[in-house]
Design an enzyme around this catalytic site. Structure first.
Site, PDB file in Angstrom:
ATOM      1  N   ASP A   1      33.160  39.559  50.445  1.00  0.00           N
ATOM      2  CA  ASP A   1      33.290  40.784  49.655  1.00  0.00           C
ATOM      3  C   ASP A   1      31.867  41.214  49.322  1.00  0.00           C
ATOM      4  OD1 ASP A   1      33.499  42.681  47.678  1.00  0.00           O
ATOM      5  OD2 ASP A   1      34.906  41.547  46.422  1.00  0.00           O
TER       6      ASP A   1
ATOM      7  N   HIS B   1      37.821  47.093  43.049  1.00  0.00           N
ATOM      8  CA  HIS B   1      37.975  45.974  43.988  1.00  0.00           C
ATOM      9  C   HIS B   1      39.106  46.225  44.988  1.00  0.00           C
ATOM     10  CE1 HIS B   1      35.267  43.104  41.965  1.00  0.00           C
ATOM     11  NE2 HIS B   1      35.710  43.608  40.817  1.00  0.00           N
TER      12      HIS B   1
ATOM     13  N   ASP C   1      39.014  44.334  49.512  1.00  0.00           N
ATOM     14  CA  ASP C   1      37.565  44.563  49.425  1.00  0.00           C
ATOM     15  C   ASP C   1      36.756  43.555  50.239  1.00  0.00           C
ATOM     16  OD1 ASP C   1      38.072  42.366  47.859  1.00  0.00           O
ATOM     17  OD2 ASP C   1      37.336  43.225  45.991  1.00  0.00           O
TER      18      ASP C   1
ATOM     19  N   TYR D   1      32.648  32.554  37.539  1.00  0.00           N
ATOM     20  CA  TYR D   1      33.526  33.441  38.296  1.00  0.00           C
ATOM     21  C   TYR D   1      32.724  34.504  39.033  1.00  0.00           C
ATOM     22  CZ  TYR D   1      37.145  36.688  39.542  1.00  0.00           C
ATOM     23  OH  TYR D   1      37.991  37.492  40.259  1.00  0.00           O
TER      24      TYR D   1
ATOM     25  N   LYS E   1      37.567  36.160  43.740  1.00  0.00           N
ATOM     26  CA  LYS E   1      38.465  35.157  44.313  1.00  0.00           C
ATOM     27  C   LYS E   1      38.009  34.797  45.725  1.00  0.00           C
ATOM     28  CE  LYS E   1      41.565  33.103  41.963  1.00  0.00           C
ATOM     29  NZ  LYS E   1      41.205  31.737  41.588  1.00  0.00           N
TER      30      LYS E   1
ATOM     31  N   ASP F   1      39.733  34.699  48.507  1.00  0.00           N
ATOM     32  CA  ASP F   1      40.245  35.616  49.515  1.00  0.00           C
ATOM     33  C   ASP F   1      40.102  35.015  50.913  1.00  0.00           C
ATOM     34  OD1 ASP F   1      40.729  37.128  47.326  1.00  0.00           O
ATOM     35  OD2 ASP F   1      39.016  38.443  47.587  1.00  0.00           O
TER      36      ASP F   1
ATOM     37  N   ASP G   1      45.368  45.361  40.138  1.00  0.00           N
ATOM     38  CA  ASP G   1      44.465  44.807  41.165  1.00  0.00           C
ATOM     39  C   ASP G   1      45.206  43.900  42.150  1.00  0.00           C
ATOM     40  OD1 ASP G   1      42.425  46.169  39.930  1.00  0.00           O
ATOM     41  OD2 ASP G   1      41.263  44.391  39.369  1.00  0.00           O
TER      42      ASP G   1
HETATM   43  C1  F6R Z   1      40.197  39.755  41.369  1.00  0.00           C
HETATM   44  C2  F6R Z   1      39.306  40.909  41.255  1.00  0.00           C
HETATM   45  C3  F6R Z   1      39.545  41.932  40.207  1.00  0.00           C
HETATM   46  C4  F6R Z   1      38.480  41.891  39.124  1.00  0.00           C
HETATM   47  C5  F6R Z   1      38.778  42.920  38.019  1.00  0.00           C
HETATM   48  C6  F6R Z   1      37.677  42.970  36.957  1.00  0.00           C
HETATM   49  O1  F6R Z   1      39.800  38.926  42.411  1.00  0.00           O
HETATM   50  O2  F6R Z   1      38.340  41.023  41.987  1.00  0.00           O
HETATM   51  O3  F6R Z   1      40.834  41.809  39.667  1.00  0.00           O
HETATM   52  O4  F6R Z   1      38.385  40.610  38.580  1.00  0.00           O
HETATM   53  O5  F6R Z   1      38.870  44.210  38.570  1.00  0.00           O
HETATM   54  O6  F6R Z   1      36.469  43.173  37.590  1.00  0.00           O
HETATM   55  P1  F6R Z   1      35.086  43.307  36.810  1.00  0.00           P
HETATM   56  O7  F6R Z   1      34.956  42.118  35.906  1.00  0.00           O
HETATM   57  O8  F6R Z   1      34.082  43.321  37.917  1.00  0.00           O
HETATM   58  O9  F6R Z   1      35.134  44.607  36.039  1.00  0.00           O
HETATM   59 MG    MG Z   2      35.697  42.308  44.871  1.00  0.00          MG
HETATM   60 MG    MG Z   3      38.596  40.431  47.717  1.00  0.00          MG
END
Ligand code: F6R
Ligand code: MG
Ligand code: MG
Length: 364
Positions: free
Chosen positions: A11, A18, A52, A228, A231, A233, A286
């Protein structure tokens, strides 16, 4: 001919948020692969995406963990990141956890599934690619494909599958591996495979011929980065027909939308929804987590295809069921088991909240 099939993914920026990949990034990936093919490094390639994640599917004769191939993928992701930054895509360079390439992309963020084999007179392969879920999500389908006679009729009625398959299982926390044999060790095998946040199937081999049957990416991003960063993926490559399960047996487990971890903020349980490429853009909370399957016939390393294998009404029911499960789980809001158990959550405010409330906790 002896051939290596490498699938390397990352990604490097989402569009929008995302949810998907920008066409310019995919085009950049294609151009980079095209050049490598002209230079003779690759026999062939296919570039695609799942949500993504940018997916580089490559054939070559250099074997697994090859520095030139991994460098090609890394540099493609770096160039893609640069473009993602220009477009201000979301989370540009998210999975590139290191500044400098050091011989192999493993442990640097991208996911890798590679296998080397002698191409058969006809070689059907399926490349599975997932978004918004983690590495262990292949455990259940791989078990069904290669060990469950209620899924794979060939295990019972086809002579060339009857000897069973062996499973290489990785302990992603302790960095250990074990190989176990189906069918005689299935009860012990399932002790591990049934706990996919810790144990992930890395590879499957035919016990009849010793040939590689499947390979997956088992990288756990959060364990690599110590925090973190998105994921895993994961991706998974499965050979099919002849000494391996038939295409229909390989795809059959995905008609059951198993519950996997991932989804919003990598911190929820949700149904694994099999979709066509056109539907691989998770937007509801998401998610829910998606899986696509691209089928190829190999011809002296050329990737003939892909066929979009889940673009088939026979998976409509699984999608419908996945949506029902999604509704049901969503109604739990921030409660387990929709939300992951504390130790598995990728996002948490626990330490922050604990610190604030420290003085208010009294001994019972
Ligand atoms: C899960 C993922 C999304 C983000 C969520 C918050 O793998 O990528 O669910 O965790 O959109 O994203 P941030 O913290 O970047 O705003
Ligand atoms: Mg992403
Ligand atoms: Mg992804």
């Amino acid at each position: 001919m002896r051939l290596t099939l490498s699938v390397i993914k990352a990604d490097i920026g989402g569009y929008v948020g995302h949810s998907s990949s920008h066409p310019d990034i995919v085009e950049l990936g294609r151009k980079s692969m095209e050049k490598a093919k002209k230079d003779g490094l690759l026999i062939d390639f296919h570039v695609t995406w799942c949500g993504d994640d940018l997916q580089l599917i490559m054939t070559h004769t250099l074997g697994e963990d090859n520095e030139k191939i991994h460098k090609l993928a890394w540099e493609t992701f770096e160039a893609g990141t640069e473009l993602a930054r220009k477009l201000k895509l979301y989370g540009a360079g998210q999975d590139l956890l290191s500044d400098a390439f050091s011989g192999n992309v493993k442990g640097m963020g991208p996911g890798v599934a590679e296998m080397t084999f002698d191409e058969r007179p006809s070689e059907p392969v399926i490349v599975f690619m997932a978004d918004k879920t983690s590495a262990g999500s292949w455990n259940l389908p791989l078990y069904k494909i290669f060990a469950d006679p209620f899924n794979t009729a060939g295990l019972v009625i086809a002579e060339n599958l009857h000897a069973g398959f062996s499973f290489e299982i990785h302990d992603v926390k302790e960095h250990k591996q074990i190989t176990m044999n189906a069918p005689e060790e299935i009860y012990s095998m399932l002790v591990f495979m049934g706990a996919p946040s810790r144990y992930a199937v890395k590879a499957v081999y035919s016990r009849g011929t010793g040939e590689i049957a499947a390979a997956s990416s088992t990288q756990r991003l959060s364990l690599i980065a110590g925090r973190y960063v998105g994921k895993d993926d994961p991706v998974c490559v499965v050979r099919s027909q002849g000494n391996f399960p038939a295409v229909g047996e390989v795809l059959e487990p995905f008609a059951f939308p198993q519950i996997v971890e991932g989804w919003m903020r990598g911190s929820h349980h949700g149904p694994f929804m099999p979709v066509s490429l056109a539907q691989a853009n998770p937007t509801r909370f998401d998610g829910p987590p998606r899986v696509i399957a691209m089928g190829f016939q190999l011809a002296n390393g050329r990737l003939i295809g892909p066929r979009d294998m889940f673009d088939d009404p026979s998976y409509d029911k699984a999608r419908e069921q996945a949506n029902e499960i999604a509704d049901y789980l969503r109604r739990h809001g921030p409660f387990e088991p929709h939300r992951l158990p504390l130790e598995e959550m990728e996002y948490t405010t626990m330490s922050l909240v604990m610190k604030k409330l420290a003085g208010r906790f009294k001994e019972l």
